[in-house]
Scaffold this active site. Structure first.
Site, mmCIF file in Angstrom:
data_model
loop_
_atom_site.group_PDB
_atom_site.id
_atom_site.type_symbol
_atom_site.label_atom_id
_atom_site.label_comp_id
_atom_site.label_asym_id
_atom_site.label_seq_id
_atom_site.Cartn_x
_atom_site.Cartn_y
_atom_site.Cartn_z
ATOM 1 N N ALA A 136 0.905 -1.206 0.088
ATOM 2 C CA ALA A 136 -0.051 0.153 -0.070
ATOM 3 C C ALA A 136 0.906 1.236 -0.113
ATOM 4 O O ALA A 136 0.520 2.315 -0.413
ATOM 5 C CB ALA A 136 -0.771 -0.022 1.203
ATOM 6 N N VAL A 150 -5.705 -7.842 21.268
ATOM 7 C CA VAL A 150 -4.478 -8.887 20.720
ATOM 8 C C VAL A 150 -4.529 -8.801 19.263
ATOM 9 O O VAL A 150 -5.542 -9.357 18.411
ATOM 10 C CB VAL A 150 -4.641 -10.180 21.142
ATOM 11 N N THR A 151 -3.606 -8.330 18.526
ATOM 12 C CA THR A 151 -3.382 -8.317 16.986
ATOM 13 C C THR A 151 -2.190 -8.863 16.712
ATOM 14 O O THR A 151 -0.965 -8.967 17.624
ATOM 15 C CB THR A 151 -3.812 -6.912 16.199
ATOM 16 N N TYR A 168 4.948 3.144 24.720
ATOM 17 C CA TYR A 168 3.912 3.394 23.660
ATOM 18 C C TYR A 168 3.861 4.910 23.469
ATOM 19 O O TYR A 168 4.394 5.624 22.431
ATOM 20 C CB TYR A 168 2.543 2.757 24.165
HETATM 21 P P1 NAD Z 1 -2.868 -5.767 12.062
HETATM 22 O O1 NAD Z 1 -1.440 -6.257 12.178
HETATM 23 O O2 NAD Z 1 -3.854 -6.564 12.350
HETATM 24 O O3 NAD Z 1 -3.353 -5.456 10.468
HETATM 25 C C1 NAD Z 1 -2.412 -4.609 9.722
HETATM 26 C C2 NAD Z 1 -3.157 -4.619 8.525
HETATM 27 O O4 NAD Z 1 -2.141 -3.685 7.516
HETATM 28 C C3 NAD Z 1 -3.101 -5.969 7.673
HETATM 29 O O5 NAD Z 1 -4.282 -5.893 6.819
HETATM 30 C C4 NAD Z 1 -1.965 -6.002 6.749
HETATM 31 O O6 NAD Z 1 -2.084 -6.706 5.603
HETATM 32 C C5 NAD Z 1 -1.817 -4.510 6.342
HETATM 33 N N1 NAD Z 1 -0.538 -4.281 5.830
HETATM 34 C C6 NAD Z 1 0.656 -4.197 6.454
HETATM 35 N N2 NAD Z 1 1.736 -3.745 5.926
HETATM 36 C C7 NAD Z 1 0.929 -3.479 4.498
HETATM 37 C C8 NAD Z 1 1.579 -3.075 3.240
HETATM 38 N N3 NAD Z 1 2.702 -2.662 3.065
HETATM 39 N N4 NAD Z 1 0.828 -2.772 2.391
HETATM 40 C C9 NAD Z 1 -0.687 -3.191 2.271
HETATM 41 N N5 NAD Z 1 -1.060 -3.650 3.492
HETATM 42 C C10 NAD Z 1 -0.283 -3.660 4.350
HETATM 43 O O7 NAD Z 1 -2.890 -4.471 12.823
HETATM 44 P P2 NAD Z 1 -3.848 -3.715 13.992
HETATM 45 O O8 NAD Z 1 -3.476 -4.000 15.367
HETATM 46 O O9 NAD Z 1 -5.316 -4.033 13.520
HETATM 47 O O10 NAD Z 1 -3.615 -2.073 13.443
HETATM 48 C C11 NAD Z 1 -4.164 -1.399 12.848
HETATM 49 C C12 NAD Z 1 -4.258 0.164 13.307
HETATM 50 O O11 NAD Z 1 -4.891 -0.032 14.459
HETATM 51 C C13 NAD Z 1 -2.995 0.489 13.482
HETATM 52 O O12 NAD Z 1 -2.636 1.823 13.206
HETATM 53 C C14 NAD Z 1 -2.655 0.402 14.865
HETATM 54 O O13 NAD Z 1 -1.804 1.311 15.686
HETATM 55 C C15 NAD Z 1 -4.080 0.716 15.378
HETATM 56 N N6 NAD Z 1 -4.514 0.175 16.677
HETATM 57 C C16 NAD Z 1 -4.183 -0.978 17.218
HETATM 58 C C17 NAD Z 1 -4.469 -1.136 18.493
HETATM 59 C C18 NAD Z 1 -4.073 -2.838 19.120
HETATM 60 O O14 NAD Z 1 -4.205 -2.695 20.135
HETATM 61 N N7 NAD Z 1 -3.687 -3.669 18.195
HETATM 62 C C19 NAD Z 1 -5.085 -0.265 19.335
HETATM 63 C C20 NAD Z 1 -5.557 0.732 18.978
HETATM 64 C C21 NAD Z 1 -5.150 0.941 17.449
#
Ligand code: NAD
Length: 397
Positions: free
Chosen positions: A112, A274-275, A235
């Site tokens: 992306a 958890v991701t 963080y």
């Molecule tokens: P995740 O690892 O589950 O998902 C990441 C997504 O990004 C996947 O669909 C992956 O295929 C895609 N991706 C990664 N690199 C890519 C690239 N170069 N090109 C295209 N797609 C790409 O992550 P998540 O935890 O859902 O995080 C998503 C957002 O939510 C982030 O901004 C994160 O900071 C935020 N967030 C996460 C949490 C948490 O606790 N996990 C809490 C609050 C906010």
């Protein structure tokens, strides 16, 4: 083949297609049971295959009946004995179920951050949807190749200014230990901001706007996290926090950019879940194990799907949106940050040791959720059945 979990540190290198499909189906069932939202019509989700992005795509399609284009970067199964990545299976399952329910859903697998994927996405929108009225930006990546310079940036999860010493857990081994993490160099801070800050989000929105692909009144939302003081050094005040500050500044900038089409940019501050992304952050898994225990006891535990449904239903597409915080962000972490929840977590935090981890925390729940990210330990799935790991995504554009 029989597919088993292979966990290496904080990642699992295998994934189970049937388990992933069931996890997607469970999220769809949740949304369907909540009822319809009068929401967006055409939605682009960048980072659509796992975590918050996948939940966003599910709510957009099954909650609001929207056409969705999902962009992600996942590994296809290249041979009969090597499974694809979990996100690949999730996307395949999502498309199968979306098409069965007669929703338009197409996906683009690629980087992306690149101009090429932006161009492919633009052509697909132009051809099929004409314009989108919601762009969700939910990328979480350890590295970024800059599309103009070719420079490779790698992000780090480190404190800024001073070293950090504190508790963390090896979630799979169940060991609580002290970690010392040295502060990031200024180059590491800049690199993390380049990967996880707002530059790419801005590139996407500028590009889509210039091409006339954003509908009048279109919105764009990116996800952020703040969390409690105990995780601040690693963080909010660490390298990732600097990137999130940049993301916030980008939201403010995009609000100006989008004025001519009466559009909006918003940061949604979500809860710790958890991701694949969050399991890589030191300290955070121990905090999440405590948080899960307390929130489950209080009956307010949530994953990605519950929050994103609330984001659409209570913040974005309602006549009476919940108030934003002082910085203009939507707060989906309201339950996590409730004083009674935080007090309970902070009371337990100093007491946790390897010996009492099982009693004081929901480490087992953390582990189950981790396995389920990859389609393992999912109730109702028979893991003794031979599985074909090669699965097609129906509408890969
Ligand atoms: P995740 O690892 O589950 O998902 C990441 C997504 O990004 C996947 O669909 C992956 O295929 C895609 N991706 C990664 N690199 C890519 C690239 N170069 N090109 C295209 N797609 C790409 O992550 P998540 O935890 O859902 O995080 C998503 C957002 O939510 C982030 O901004 C994160 O900071 C935020 N967030 C996460 C949490 C948490 O606790 N996990 C809490 C609050 C906010």
């Amino acid at each position: 083949m029989l597919i088993q979990p292979k966990v290496r540190g904080f990642i699992c290198t295998t994934a189970h297609p049937v388990g992933c499909e069931k996890m997607v189906a469970n999220q769809i069932d949740y949304v369907t049971a909540q009822g319809k939202i009068t929401g967006p019509k055409n939605v682009l989700v960048i980072g659509a295959s796992t975590g918050y992005g996948l939940a966003s795509r599910i709510v957009a399609a099954f909650g609001a009946g929207a056409n969705t284009i999902g962009v992600f970067y996942e590994r296809e199964s290249e041979s009969e004995d090597r499974p694809a990545s979990a996100g690949w299976y999730n996307a395949a399952a999502f498309e199968k179920m979306a098409h069965a329910a007669h929703y338009y859903a197409k996906s683009i697998n690629g980087d992306a951050f690149s101009h090429e994927v932006k161009e492919r996405t633009a052509r697909l929108i132009e051809r099929d949807l004409k314009q989108v009225d919601l762009v969700i930006y939910s990328l979480a990546s350890p590295r970024r190749v800059h599309p103009d310079t070719g420079q490779i940036y790698s992000s780090v999860l480190k404190p800024v200014g001073q070293s950090f010493q504190g508790k963390t857990v090896d979630a799979m081994r169940g060991e609580v230990k002290e970690v010392v993490i040295e502060p990031a160099s200024s180059e590491e801070i800049a690199n993390t901001v380049a990967v996880m800050g707002g530059e790419d989000w801005e590139m996407w929105i500028d590009f889509l706007l210039q091409r006339g692909l954003l509908a009048e009144g279109a919105s764009t939302v990116a996800y952020s996290y703040i969390g409690p003081a105990i995780t601040f050094p690693i963080y909010k005040e660490g390298t990732i926090g600097k990137a999130k500050e940049h993301l916030k500044a980008t939201a403010d900038k995009l609000n100006q950019t989008l004025k001519p089409i009466h559009g909006h940019a918003l940061l949604s501050v979500d809860k710790a879940v958890v991701t694949q992304a969050s399991s890589a952050i030191p300290v955070v898994p121990l905090y999440i194990s405590l948080l899960f225990k307390i929130m489950k006891e209080k009956g307010i535990h949530e994953g990605c799907i519950e929050q994103i449904y609330r984001l659409f239903n209570e913040h974005l597409y309602t006549a009476t949106p919940k108030p934003r915080d002082a910085d203009g962000c939507a707060r989906l972490d309201d339950l996590e940050m409730r004083p009674d929840v935080q007090e309970a977590v902070m009371t337990l935090w100093p007491q946790v040791t390897t010996e009492n981890l099982l009693q004081l925390t929901d480490i087992l729940g953390y582990r189950e959720t981790f396995y389920q990210l990859f389609g393992f330990h999912v109730p109702g799935v028979d893991y003794t059945v031979d599985i074909q790991p090669t699965v097609k995504i129906e509408s890969l554009a």
